[in-house]
Design a protein around this motif. Structure first.
Motif, PDB file in Angstrom:
ATOM      1  N   LEU A 186       0.831  -1.204   0.000  1.00  0.00           N
ATOM      2  CA  LEU A 186       0.000   0.000   0.000  1.00  0.00           C
ATOM      3  C   LEU A 186       0.867   1.257   0.000  1.00  0.00           C
ATOM      4  O   LEU A 186       0.590   2.220  -0.725  1.00  0.00           O
ATOM      5  CB  LEU A 186      -0.924   0.001   1.216  1.00  0.00           C
ATOM      6  CG  LEU A 186      -2.061  -1.022   1.218  1.00  0.00           C
ATOM      7  CD1 LEU A 186      -2.763  -1.036   2.573  1.00  0.00           C
ATOM      8  CD2 LEU A 186      -3.062  -0.733   0.113  1.00  0.00           C
ATOM      9  N   THR A 187       1.934   1.240   0.791  1.00  0.00           N
ATOM     10  CA  THR A 187       2.820   2.398   0.860  1.00  0.00           C
ATOM     11  C   THR A 187       3.527   2.633  -0.470  1.00  0.00           C
ATOM     12  O   THR A 187       3.626   3.774  -0.951  1.00  0.00           O
ATOM     13  CB  THR A 187       3.864   2.205   1.966  1.00  0.00           C
ATOM     14  OG1 THR A 187       3.198   1.952   3.207  1.00  0.00           O
ATOM     15  CG2 THR A 187       4.729   3.434   2.117  1.00  0.00           C
TER      16      THR A 187
ATOM     17  N   VAL B 248      10.711  -0.321  12.935  1.00  0.00           N
ATOM     18  CA  VAL B 248      11.711  -0.887  12.020  1.00  0.00           C
ATOM     19  C   VAL B 248      11.527  -0.322  10.609  1.00  0.00           C
ATOM     20  O   VAL B 248      12.497   0.095   9.954  1.00  0.00           O
ATOM     21  CB  VAL B 248      11.616  -2.423  12.008  1.00  0.00           C
ATOM     22  CG1 VAL B 248      12.459  -3.013  10.894  1.00  0.00           C
ATOM     23  CG2 VAL B 248      12.068  -2.993  13.353  1.00  0.00           C
ATOM     24  N   LEU B 249      10.300  -0.279  10.131  1.00  0.00           N
ATOM     25  CA  LEU B 249      10.049   0.187   8.766  1.00  0.00           C
ATOM     26  C   LEU B 249      10.367   1.670   8.612  1.00  0.00           C
ATOM     27  O   LEU B 249      10.984   2.080   7.613  1.00  0.00           O
ATOM     28  CB  LEU B 249       8.587  -0.086   8.396  1.00  0.00           C
ATOM     29  CG  LEU B 249       8.182  -1.566   8.313  1.00  0.00           C
ATOM     30  CD1 LEU B 249       6.703  -1.704   8.003  1.00  0.00           C
ATOM     31  CD2 LEU B 249       9.016  -2.307   7.279  1.00  0.00           C
ATOM     32  N   THR B 250       9.967   2.485   9.575  1.00  0.00           N
ATOM     33  CA  THR B 250      10.285   3.914   9.481  1.00  0.00           C
ATOM     34  C   THR B 250      11.782   4.162   9.601  1.00  0.00           C
ATOM     35  O   THR B 250      12.313   5.090   8.970  1.00  0.00           O
ATOM     36  CB  THR B 250       9.532   4.693  10.567  1.00  0.00           C
ATOM     37  OG1 THR B 250       9.810   4.117  11.848  1.00  0.00           O
ATOM     38  CG2 THR B 250       8.043   4.674  10.326  1.00  0.00           C
ATOM     39  N   SER B 251      12.476   3.346  10.366  1.00  0.00           N
ATOM     40  CA  SER B 251      13.934   3.493  10.470  1.00  0.00           C
ATOM     41  C   SER B 251      14.604   3.181   9.137  1.00  0.00           C
ATOM     42  O   SER B 251      15.529   3.899   8.711  1.00  0.00           O
ATOM     43  CB  SER B 251      14.484   2.577  11.564  1.00  0.00           C
ATOM     44  OG  SER B 251      13.912   2.881  12.817  1.00  0.00           O
ATOM     45  N   LEU B 252      14.142   2.147   8.462  1.00  0.00           N
ATOM     46  CA  LEU B 252      14.702   1.819   7.147  1.00  0.00           C
ATOM     47  C   LEU B 252      14.422   2.932   6.140  1.00  0.00           C
ATOM     48  O   LEU B 252      15.295   3.280   5.324  1.00  0.00           O
ATOM     49  CB  LEU B 252      14.107   0.494   6.653  1.00  0.00           C
ATOM     50  CG  LEU B 252      14.511  -0.760   7.452  1.00  0.00           C
ATOM     51  CD1 LEU B 252      13.793  -1.986   6.907  1.00  0.00           C
ATOM     52  CD2 LEU B 252      16.019  -0.970   7.408  1.00  0.00           C
TER      53      LEU B 252
ATOM     54  N   PRO C 223       0.759  -6.899  24.340  1.00  0.00           N
ATOM     55  CA  PRO C 223       1.876  -7.443  23.537  1.00  0.00           C
ATOM     56  C   PRO C 223       1.628  -7.371  22.035  1.00  0.00           C
ATOM     57  O   PRO C 223       2.580  -7.188  21.271  1.00  0.00           O
ATOM     58  CB  PRO C 223       1.982  -8.891  24.031  1.00  0.00           C
ATOM     59  CG  PRO C 223       0.686  -9.190  24.666  1.00  0.00           C
ATOM     60  CD  PRO C 223       0.195  -7.911  25.237  1.00  0.00           C
ATOM     61  N   LEU C 224       0.361  -7.487  21.596  1.00  0.00           N
ATOM     62  CA  LEU C 224       0.091  -7.391  20.155  1.00  0.00           C
ATOM     63  C   LEU C 224       0.261  -5.959  19.653  1.00  0.00           C
ATOM     64  O   LEU C 224       0.761  -5.733  18.537  1.00  0.00           O
ATOM     65  CB  LEU C 224      -1.305  -7.910  19.855  1.00  0.00           C
ATOM     66  CG  LEU C 224      -1.414  -9.386  19.440  1.00  0.00           C
ATOM     67  CD1 LEU C 224      -0.615  -9.670  18.194  1.00  0.00           C
ATOM     68  CD2 LEU C 224      -0.955 -10.305  20.562  1.00  0.00           C
ATOM     69  N   LEU C 225      -0.141  -4.977  20.448  1.00  0.00           N
ATOM     70  CA  LEU C 225       0.122  -3.591  20.071  1.00  0.00           C
ATOM     71  C   LEU C 225       1.623  -3.311  20.043  1.00  0.00           C
ATOM     72  O   LEU C 225       2.107  -2.533  19.217  1.00  0.00           O
ATOM     73  CB  LEU C 225      -0.567  -2.639  21.045  1.00  0.00           C
ATOM     74  CG  LEU C 225      -2.091  -2.565  20.962  1.00  0.00           C
ATOM     75  CD1 LEU C 225      -2.633  -1.610  22.016  1.00  0.00           C
ATOM     76  CD2 LEU C 225      -2.547  -2.122  19.580  1.00  0.00           C
ATOM     77  N   LEU C 226       2.356  -3.964  20.935  1.00  0.00           N
ATOM     78  CA  LEU C 226       3.815  -3.833  20.927  1.00  0.00           C
ATOM     79  C   LEU C 226       4.417  -4.439  19.666  1.00  0.00           C
ATOM     80  O   LEU C 226       5.409  -3.928  19.130  1.00  0.00           O
ATOM     81  CB  LEU C 226       4.399  -4.491  22.177  1.00  0.00           C
ATOM     82  CG  LEU C 226       5.876  -4.227  22.471  1.00  0.00           C
ATOM     83  CD1 LEU C 226       6.120  -2.742  22.672  1.00  0.00           C
ATOM     84  CD2 LEU C 226       6.321  -4.995  23.705  1.00  0.00           C
ATOM     85  N   VAL C 227       3.817  -5.505  19.166  1.00  0.00           N
ATOM     86  CA  VAL C 227       4.271  -6.098  17.909  1.00  0.00           C
ATOM     87  C   VAL C 227       4.115  -5.095  16.765  1.00  0.00           C
ATOM     88  O   VAL C 227       5.036  -4.884  15.955  1.00  0.00           O
ATOM     89  CB  VAL C 227       3.482  -7.393  17.621  1.00  0.00           C
ATOM     90  CG1 VAL C 227       3.720  -7.853  16.185  1.00  0.00           C
ATOM     91  CG2 VAL C 227       3.893  -8.487  18.589  1.00  0.00           C
ATOM     92  N   ALA C 228       2.940  -4.457  16.678  1.00  0.00           N
ATOM     93  CA  ALA C 228       2.718  -3.455  15.631  1.00  0.00           C
ATOM     94  C   ALA C 228       3.681  -2.283  15.787  1.00  0.00           C
ATOM     95  O   ALA C 228       4.246  -1.790  14.792  1.00  0.00           O
ATOM     96  CB  ALA C 228       1.274  -2.972  15.682  1.00  0.00           C
ATOM     97  N   THR C 229       3.899  -1.858  17.021  1.00  0.00           N
ATOM     98  CA  THR C 229       4.818  -0.739  17.259  1.00  0.00           C
ATOM     99  C   THR C 229       6.234  -1.077  16.806  1.00  0.00           C
ATOM    100  O   THR C 229       6.915  -0.256  16.168  1.00  0.00           O
ATOM    101  CB  THR C 229       4.816  -0.380  18.755  1.00  0.00           C
ATOM    102  OG1 THR C 229       3.488  -0.041  19.159  1.00  0.00           O
ATOM    103  CG2 THR C 229       5.743   0.783  19.031  1.00  0.00           C
TER     104      THR C 229
ATOM    105  N   GLY D 226      10.395  12.744   2.127  1.00  0.00           N
ATOM    106  CA  GLY D 226      10.694  11.616   3.004  1.00  0.00           C
ATOM    107  C   GLY D 226       9.808  11.604   4.234  1.00  0.00           C
ATOM    108  O   GLY D 226       9.317  10.546   4.660  1.00  0.00           O
ATOM    109  N   ASN D 227       9.584  12.776   4.803  1.00  0.00           N
ATOM    110  CA  ASN D 227       8.691  12.861   5.957  1.00  0.00           C
ATOM    111  C   ASN D 227       7.264  12.467   5.580  1.00  0.00           C
ATOM    112  O   ASN D 227       6.554  11.807   6.356  1.00  0.00           O
ATOM    113  CB  ASN D 227       8.722  14.283   6.510  1.00  0.00           C
ATOM    114  CG  ASN D 227       8.010  14.412   7.829  1.00  0.00           C
ATOM    115  OD1 ASN D 227       8.213  13.598   8.721  1.00  0.00           O
ATOM    116  ND2 ASN D 227       7.170  15.411   7.958  1.00  0.00           N
ATOM    117  N   GLU D 228       6.833  12.842   4.376  1.00  0.00           N
ATOM    118  CA  GLU D 228       5.483  12.512   3.925  1.00  0.00           C
ATOM    119  C   GLU D 228       5.334  11.012   3.681  1.00  0.00           C
ATOM    120  O   GLU D 228       4.285  10.420   3.970  1.00  0.00           O
ATOM    121  CB  GLU D 228       5.179  13.291   2.646  1.00  0.00           C
ATOM    122  CG  GLU D 228       3.733  13.272   2.229  1.00  0.00           C
ATOM    123  CD  GLU D 228       2.833  14.031   3.174  1.00  0.00           C
ATOM    124  OE1 GLU D 228       1.629  13.718   3.210  1.00  0.00           O
ATOM    125  OE2 GLU D 228       3.329  14.928   3.884  1.00  0.00           O
ATOM    126  N   ILE D 229       6.364  10.374   3.149  1.00  0.00           N
ATOM    127  CA  ILE D 229       6.291   8.928   2.907  1.00  0.00           C
ATOM    128  C   ILE D 229       6.233   8.162   4.226  1.00  0.00           C
ATOM    129  O   ILE D 229       5.486   7.189   4.359  1.00  0.00           O
ATOM    130  CB  ILE D 229       7.507   8.484   2.058  1.00  0.00           C
ATOM    131  CG1 ILE D 229       7.433   9.097   0.661  1.00  0.00           C
ATOM    132  CG2 ILE D 229       7.558   6.966   1.954  1.00  0.00           C
ATOM    133  CD1 ILE D 229       8.676   8.888  -0.166  1.00  0.00           C
TER     134      ILE D 229
END
Length: 337
Positions: free
Chosen positions: A86-87, A277-281, A266-272, A229-232
């Motif tokens: 989607l992104t 990780v994705l925003t860091s990449l 813990p599931l919300l922590l999984v999403a976080t 980059g900020n918008e993406i």
């Protein structure tokens, strides 16, 4: 009668003796500045950070065992892939359409300017979630989509539900919403380029399209990239809104899982963790892309973090090698060889 005893003036007194002795810079004690407020703030922040980390490690509510069971599970990884799709679709299509809208606004045609301005005004005014729900229910407004003459007969038509599915509606909604913001980002980068560049290119007889592609856009990219980059990154996190369309992206899938087992935290922590990780990449990719387009302005760009790390390792190795070298004693000057 005047005394014949010679008395040295105060200024000629022996250094270090008497109040009038001159100050020898070599004998002065250098005292570093003391920043008590800075030290207190650093200690307070360190204590708060240590308390937070301690809470993460010891609070049983986080349920790190459940987190480790689901963070790399097939369901979550598949949802992450949907989020990335989607992104990627919305980014590419949104910036392509946004670039067209930006140059329409910069056009001398009042019709193109008005259409582009109206589009940007409307799609920036409507919340993304409203646009997604609207496109999801497009079949209620247009049951069939076809090709034909304007205001005339339709030669070919198809059911709108068969051509625009749930994923297609999400991509259309995200793309149209992103294009409105991308248009202003691109327009801001283009108008940041000096007009003298275009005048010089026109004087050399360079065609208008080549001026934009070879001269304007490469220079405008330095102003476009930070905001783009900020918008993406914002779009990556904004894809969580498509949960209203029941698309199996990351946040929706996490909701489904904790709706079944009741392990909300813990599931919300999984999403976080996955979003971090994705925003860091994306941030790392943005850094290197900006560095590439800054070559025209900075002939010697600053070293990257990897280059700094390599330089630090080389310094450590050189210092270790120098310590391991044997010390050769010097011979006295009068000693013969």
């Amino acid at each position: 009668m005047a005394s014949t005893t010679d008395t040295a003036p105060p200024s000629a007194a022996t250094p270090g003796t008497g109040r009038g002795a001159p100050h020898d810079p070599a004998s002065l004690k250098v005292v570093s500045a003391r920043h008590y407020a800075r030290w207190a703030a650093a200690v307070a922040v360190t204590v708060l950070a240590a308390q937070f980390v301690h809470g993460l490690a010891t609070n049983p509510v986080w349920e790190w065992g459940v987190f480790s069971d689901y963070v790399l599970s097939e369901t979550i990884v598949r949802a992450v892939w949907v989020t990335l799709q989607l992104t990627a679709y919305a980014t590419v299509l949104g910036f392509l359409l946004g670039t067209v809208l930006a140059f329409m606004r910069l056009s001398r045609s009042p019709v193109l300017q008005t259409v582009a301005w109206t589009y940007i005004w409307i799609f920036r005014s409507i919340p993304m979630i409203v646009q997604l729900v609207f496109w999801f229910n497009l079949s209620a407004l247009y049951e069939r989509l076809g090709v034909g003459l304007p205001f005339g007969p339709v030669f070919w038509s198809v059911d709108s539900n068969s051509i625009i599915g749930t994923m297609g509606a999400a991509v259309i909604g995200l793309t149209l919403h992103q294009a409105a913001y991308a248009a202003e980002i691109v327009r801001g980068g283009v108008i940041a380029v000096d007009d003298g560049q275009l005048e010089a290119a026109a004087a050399l007889g360079i065609p208008r399209l080549r001026q934009i592609r070879r001269i304007v856009l490469p220079q405008a990219m330095r102003a476009i990239l930070p905001t783009a980059g900020n918008e993406i990154i914002g779009l990556l996190k904004g894809t969580s809104v498509v949960y209203v369309m029941s698309i199996g992206e990351l946040f929706y899938q996490v909701q489904v899982v904790y709706g079944r087992n009741g392990r909300v935290i813990p599931l919300l922590l999984v999403a976080t963790a996955w979003y971090v990780v994705l925003t860091s990449l994306l941030s790392v990719a943005q850094y290197y892309v900006e560095r590439r387009y800054a070559r025209g302005a900075n002939r010697t760009p600053p070293p990257t973090p990897l280059q700094r790390a390599r330089r630090f390792l080389r310094t450590l190795r050189a210092a270790a090698a120098q310590r391991n070298q044997p010390v050769i004693p010097l011979k006295p000057m009068g000693e013969s060889r």
